[in-house]
Design a protein around this motif. Structure first.
Motif, mmCIF file in Angstrom:
data_model
loop_
_atom_site.group_PDB
_atom_site.id
_atom_site.type_symbol
_atom_site.label_atom_id
_atom_site.label_comp_id
_atom_site.label_asym_id
_atom_site.label_seq_id
_atom_site.Cartn_x
_atom_site.Cartn_y
_atom_site.Cartn_z
ATOM 1 N N ASP A 165 0.646 -1.130 -0.072
ATOM 2 C CA ASP A 165 -0.135 -0.063 0.097
ATOM 3 C C ASP A 165 0.867 1.264 -0.025
ATOM 4 O O ASP A 165 0.598 2.346 0.682
ATOM 5 N N GLU A 166 2.117 1.283 -0.710
ATOM 6 C CA GLU A 166 2.790 2.454 -0.878
ATOM 7 C C GLU A 166 3.362 2.907 0.705
ATOM 8 O O GLU A 166 3.834 3.985 0.483
ATOM 9 N N LYS A 167 3.609 1.905 1.391
ATOM 10 C CA LYS A 167 3.895 2.260 2.770
ATOM 11 C C LYS A 167 5.213 1.673 3.188
ATOM 12 O O LYS A 167 5.654 0.480 2.698
ATOM 13 N N ASP A 168 6.304 2.638 3.460
ATOM 14 C CA ASP A 168 7.719 2.318 3.870
ATOM 15 C C ASP A 168 7.628 1.884 5.295
ATOM 16 O O ASP A 168 6.927 2.464 6.240
ATOM 17 N N VAL A 169 8.139 0.611 5.694
ATOM 18 C CA VAL A 169 8.263 0.058 6.992
ATOM 19 C C VAL A 169 9.712 0.111 7.838
ATOM 20 O O VAL A 169 10.409 -0.128 7.040
ATOM 21 N N ARG A 170 9.589 0.379 9.006
ATOM 22 C CA ARG A 170 10.677 0.255 9.543
ATOM 23 C C ARG A 170 10.576 -0.733 11.017
ATOM 24 O O ARG A 170 9.770 -0.078 11.701
ATOM 25 N N GLY A 171 11.489 -1.300 11.523
ATOM 26 C CA GLY A 171 11.455 -2.003 12.719
ATOM 27 C C GLY A 171 12.859 -2.364 13.221
ATOM 28 O O GLY A 171 13.809 -1.965 12.659
ATOM 29 N N PHE A 172 12.864 -2.804 14.447
ATOM 30 C CA PHE A 172 14.162 -2.859 15.116
ATOM 31 C C PHE A 172 13.921 -3.960 16.127
ATOM 32 O O PHE A 172 12.997 -4.283 16.793
ATOM 33 N N ILE A 173 15.071 -4.839 16.393
ATOM 34 C CA ILE A 173 14.934 -5.774 17.253
ATOM 35 C C ILE A 173 16.500 -6.179 17.685
ATOM 36 O O ILE A 173 17.231 -6.129 17.268
ATOM 37 N N LYS A 174 16.382 -6.582 19.215
ATOM 38 C CA LYS A 174 17.713 -6.829 19.916
ATOM 39 C C LYS A 174 17.821 -8.243 19.979
ATOM 40 O O LYS A 174 16.784 -9.169 19.647
ATOM 41 N N ARG A 175 18.910 -8.797 20.158
ATOM 42 C CA ARG A 175 19.338 -10.250 19.923
ATOM 43 C C ARG A 175 18.659 -10.996 21.070
ATOM 44 O O ARG A 175 18.178 -12.237 20.971
ATOM 45 N N ASP A 176 18.569 -10.422 22.229
ATOM 46 C CA ASP A 176 17.927 -11.121 23.390
ATOM 47 C C ASP A 176 16.385 -11.029 23.141
ATOM 48 O O ASP A 176 15.944 -12.176 23.495
ATOM 49 N N GLU A 177 16.041 -10.302 22.538
ATOM 50 C CA GLU A 177 14.496 -10.299 22.169
ATOM 51 C C GLU A 177 14.023 -11.528 21.389
ATOM 52 O O GLU A 177 13.122 -12.294 21.477
ATOM 53 N N PHE A 178 14.994 -11.461 20.256
ATOM 54 C CA PHE A 178 14.964 -12.779 19.099
ATOM 55 C C PHE A 178 15.172 -13.931 19.844
ATOM 56 O O PHE A 178 14.554 -14.822 19.554
ATOM 57 N N GLU A 179 15.995 -14.245 20.634
ATOM 58 C CA GLU A 179 16.278 -15.455 21.469
ATOM 59 C C GLU A 179 15.054 -15.661 22.171
ATOM 60 O O GLU A 179 14.776 -16.955 22.172
ATOM 61 N N GLN A 180 14.544 -14.602 22.934
ATOM 62 C CA GLN A 180 13.536 -14.960 23.517
ATOM 63 C C GLN A 180 11.968 -15.637 22.923
ATOM 64 O O GLN A 180 11.594 -16.468 23.175
ATOM 65 N N ILE A 181 11.905 -14.945 21.638
ATOM 66 C CA ILE A 181 10.690 -15.304 20.842
ATOM 67 C C ILE A 181 11.115 -16.667 20.386
ATOM 68 O O ILE A 181 10.343 -17.427 19.950
ATOM 69 N N SER A 182 12.553 -17.086 20.098
ATOM 70 C CA SER A 182 12.733 -18.405 19.491
ATOM 71 C C SER A 182 12.970 -19.511 20.550
ATOM 72 O O SER A 182 13.208 -20.774 20.128
ATOM 73 N N VAL A 183 12.674 -19.215 21.540
ATOM 74 C CA VAL A 183 12.810 -20.387 22.946
ATOM 75 C C VAL A 183 12.158 -21.668 22.506
ATOM 76 O O VAL A 183 12.693 -22.750 22.677
ATOM 77 N N PRO A 184 10.832 -21.669 21.855
ATOM 78 C CA PRO A 184 10.072 -22.807 21.606
ATOM 79 C C PRO A 184 10.930 -23.680 20.809
ATOM 80 O O PRO A 184 10.977 -24.890 20.705
ATOM 81 N N ILE A 185 11.700 -23.046 19.753
ATOM 82 C CA ILE A 185 12.414 -23.637 18.668
ATOM 83 C C ILE A 185 13.938 -24.422 19.291
ATOM 84 O O ILE A 185 14.186 -25.615 19.343
ATOM 85 N N LEU A 186 14.518 -23.274 20.235
ATOM 86 C CA LEU A 186 15.810 -23.790 20.989
ATOM 87 C C LEU A 186 15.693 -24.966 21.804
ATOM 88 O O LEU A 186 16.306 -25.766 21.903
ATOM 89 N N VAL A 187 14.329 -25.149 22.334
ATOM 90 C CA VAL A 187 14.067 -26.188 23.650
ATOM 91 C C VAL A 187 13.985 -27.605 22.740
ATOM 92 O O VAL A 187 14.524 -28.482 23.246
ATOM 93 N N ARG A 188 13.442 -27.577 21.496
ATOM 94 C CA ARG A 188 13.416 -28.600 20.583
ATOM 95 C C ARG A 188 14.847 -29.426 20.434
ATOM 96 O O ARG A 188 14.813 -30.583 19.876
#
Length: 386
Positions: free
Chosen positions: A290-313
């Motif tokens: 829709d002609e929109k530019d987007v920007r986001g930001f993430i820290k490695r700790d936050e990435f590891e936090q949301i990846s916990v279910p994968i890492l546990v396996r």
């Protein structure tokens, strides 16, 4: 006589050839060592490998990727059904219960089986090898995952026939890695085996293999795997995180647009690579939707936090392989970590905790399977003395 090893990955492929000096990984038309595993169908021709990757963004619905994941599997398989939701091309169930791929090719709608598309991609790898060897390529070895069923193995052999190849052997990817590791080891004893654990976290799956090395001998003690735990799962976690974030902030739903999904997935994959070397990373995409530019930001700790279910396996296949080999963590002399998913720092942390020693990265994470396959082909070929 050709001596070639193919590592056909879920995302990219590597071709290695044996020469008199040793084993070389060959370069494709763009002088890259890795070739994307995809086929893009156009109005006048089809584009394979790197040519297909450059036109995939313009033509997402006619670009077939992750072919290895589809081949030889029933359409009703729940894991496959889950994955088909994230793939942009259209598929239906064939009369035999296997998936059929639909693509617009030469101005009309055509239907292909995964085996046919796999054969097309293999023919591209074959031409890469032929250009480097300046000779016809026939005999080869192809690396396959440990968990492939008999049907999947037969489908790979059929695809190789379509490409005009004659596979001398389908070799397990972890066995090929162990071969590539052991061939240059000159300090092995004749009596005491050296136990090495090989962990391969690829784009789509995780495989573990424990091998015992003696002088001039290699014995595979145990195998285990998780066929739906790989690098793409980390991409998917980031993708859903940012899709939800952009829906809140910019009021855009990327799931409504196939191209927006592709661009966000590609952005998340780059972001994951940046996070493997940096504590934080930005994500900027121009005109996502829709002609929109987007920007986001993430820290490695936050990435590891949301990846916990994968890492546990990750621990389950490690425990299973040790139990099957009848060994304890103390009996493992070294841990070798390969595959594209091995670059995520959190995975290294898990393996260090489990084995009590840091995994080594002495091998090229992307090329070891192709090199091991070429070595196995040289062992089976009468033209080489190995």
């Amino acid at each position: 006589m050709s001596v070639v090893g193919f590592d056909f990955g879920n995302e990219s492929c590597v071709v290695a050839i044996a020469r008199q000096r040793g084993i070389d990984v060959v370069l494709n038309d763009e002088s890259k060592r890795e070739t994307p595993a995809l086929v893009c169908f156009g109005d006048k021709q089809r584009f394979l490998g790197t040519a297909g990757a450059s036109s995939s963004m313009m033509n997402p619905k006619n670009t077939v990727s992750q072919i290895k994941w589809l081949i030889g599997r029933q359409f009703s398989d729940p894991e496959l059904q889950q994955d088909l939701k994230s793939l942009p091309f259209s598929e239906t169930e064939g009369l035999d219960g296997y998936p059929l791929i639909h693509a617009q090719y030469l101005g009309e709608m055509k239907t292909f089986t995964p085996t046919q598309v796999f054969g097309m991609a293999l023919s591209n790898l074959k031409s890469i090898a032929e250009k480097n060897l300046n000779a016809a390529v026939g005999d080869c070895c192809i690396g396959i995952p440990v968990y492939f069923t008999d049907l999947q193995r037969r489908a790979i052999i059929d695809a190789a026939k379509i490409a005009g190849l004659h596979p001398l052997r389908l070799i397990h990817e972890t066995t090929a890695t162990a071969l590539a590791y052991g061939i240059y080891k000159i300090d092995l004893s004749e009596n005491d085996p050296l136990n090495v654990a090989f962990i391969d976290v690829g784009h789509a799956s995780m495989q573990v293999c424990i091998a015992a090395f003696k002088k001039g001998r290699l014995k595979i003690l145990a195998h285990s795997f998780d066929r739906s735990l790989g690098g793409r799962d980390f991409d998917e976690v980031l993708f859903h995180h940012f899709a939800a974030k952009f829906k809140d902030e910019y009021k855009i739903d990327v799931f409504q647009n196939a191209r927006a999904c592709l661009r966000l997935r590609a952005g998340c994959e780059k972001l994951k690579k940046v996070l493997s070397a940096n504590p934080e990373a930005p994500l900027n995409i121009e005109c996502l939707m829709d002609e929109k530019d987007v920007r986001g930001f993430i820290k490695r700790d936050e990435f590891e936090q949301i990846s916990v279910p994968i890492l546990v396996r990750m621990k389950k296949p490690l425990e299973k392989a040790l139990a099957e080999a009848g060994l304890t963590v103390e009996n493992i002399h070294a841990v070798e970590f390969v595959g594209s998913g091995s670059r995520v720092p959190a995975t290294i942390k898990i393996l260090t905790e489990f084995f009590g020693k840091e995994p080594r990265r002495t091998m090229n994470a992307s090329e070891c399977v192709a090199k091991g396959s070429a070595l196995e082909c040289a062992i089976l070929s009468p033209t080489f003395k190995v």
